[in-house]
Design an enzyme around this catalytic site. Structure first.
Site, short mmCIF file in Angstrom:
data_model
loop_
_atom_site.label_atom_id
_atom_site.label_comp_id
_atom_site.label_asym_id
_atom_site.label_seq_id
_atom_site.Cartn_x
_atom_site.Cartn_y
_atom_site.Cartn_z
N HIS A 1 22.30 4.15 -12.09
CA HIS A 1 23.70 4.39 -11.76
C HIS A 1 24.02 5.86 -12.02
O HIS A 1 23.20 6.59 -12.58
CB HIS A 1 24.63 3.46 -12.56
CG HIS A 1 24.50 3.57 -14.04
ND1 HIS A 1 23.99 2.57 -14.84
CD2 HIS A 1 24.80 4.59 -14.89
CE1 HIS A 1 24.00 2.96 -16.10
NE2 HIS A 1 24.48 4.18 -16.17
P1 TYD Z 1 24.97 -0.32 -18.47
O1 TYD Z 1 25.61 0.99 -18.76
O2 TYD Z 1 25.04 -0.83 -17.07
O3 TYD Z 1 23.47 -0.20 -18.97
P2 TYD Z 1 22.10 -0.34 -18.17
O4 TYD Z 1 22.22 0.53 -16.97
O5 TYD Z 1 21.07 0.16 -19.12
O6 TYD Z 1 21.98 -1.79 -17.85
O7 TYD Z 1 25.57 -1.39 -19.46
C1 TYD Z 1 25.06 -2.71 -19.55
C2 TYD Z 1 26.21 -3.62 -19.95
O8 TYD Z 1 26.75 -3.23 -21.21
C3 TYD Z 1 27.37 -3.59 -18.96
O9 TYD Z 1 27.86 -4.90 -18.82
C4 TYD Z 1 28.42 -2.75 -19.64
C5 TYD Z 1 28.14 -2.95 -21.11
N1 TYD Z 1 28.44 -1.75 -21.90
C6 TYD Z 1 29.54 -1.74 -22.73
O10 TYD Z 1 30.31 -2.72 -22.83
N2 TYD Z 1 29.80 -0.62 -23.49
C7 TYD Z 1 29.01 0.48 -23.42
O11 TYD Z 1 29.28 1.49 -24.13
C8 TYD Z 1 27.89 0.47 -22.53
C9 TYD Z 1 26.99 1.67 -22.39
C10 TYD Z 1 27.63 -0.66 -21.79
#
Ligand code: TYD
Length: 140
Positions: free
Chosen positions: A50
């Site tokens: 992303h």
């Molecule tokens: P995401 O940033 O999409 O991580 P990755 O790309 O590694 O999968 O986050 C994964 C999940 O965690 C998504 O549902 C959002 C949640 N999240 C939070 O609630 N707070 C945060 O600070 C982060 C980074 C993610």
């Protein structure tokens, strides 16, 4: 070429290990509003995939190896985080993917803002469109 890599200040002692540190608004050009970290991740896992519209982040991997692929819509590059004194700035509008190269490698991130799902661009074609529109807008 600035690929975002940044050496983290580190004090290494022969028998007591390494102490690494950075300070907000000095080593990191933003005030830190959020810290998160990813653990328990098996090798071969891919995360990220992303970009953010405004968020700036600083990534580091104090344990293990993580290969980060980056793409600003024009060029692509990669940075291997494989030492506690290696850091990587991932600023806004950069598509990024993190590939775990070792079991249990820890990814730590300090971020310039609170979690906000509306700041994410999760579709690669949407990302390309977004950066192109921004660029075309700036050229006018
Ligand atoms: P995401 O940033 O999409 O991580 P990755 O790309 O590694 O999968 O986050 C994964 C999940 O965690 C998504 O549902 C959002 C949640 N999240 C939070 O609630 N707070 C945060 O600070 C982060 C980074 C993610």
């Amino acid at each position: 070429m600035n690929n975002g890599q940044q050496i983290i200040r580190t004090i290494q002692e022969k028998e007591r290990g390494m102490l690494s540190f950075f300070e907000a608004e000095k080593d990191i050009p933003f005030s830190i509003k959020r810290v998160y970290y990813i653990s328990g991740t098996p090798a071969e896992t891919i995360r990220g995939k992303h970009a953010h519209k405004t968020l700036k982040q600083f990534l580091f991997c104090p344990f293990g190896e993580i290969l980060v692929f980056l793409d600003d819509g024009i060029r692509e590059w990669e940075v291997l985080l494989d030492a506690p004194n290696q850091g990587l700035f991932v600023t806004e509008e950069i598509w990024h993917e993190m590939h775990w190269k070792s079991d249990g490698a820890i990814l730590c991130v300090v971020a310039s803002d609170y979690y906000d799902e509306t700041d994410y661009i999760r579709d690669y074609q949407d990302f390309l469109k977004y950066v192109k529109e921004k660029k075309d807008g700036n050229c006018r």
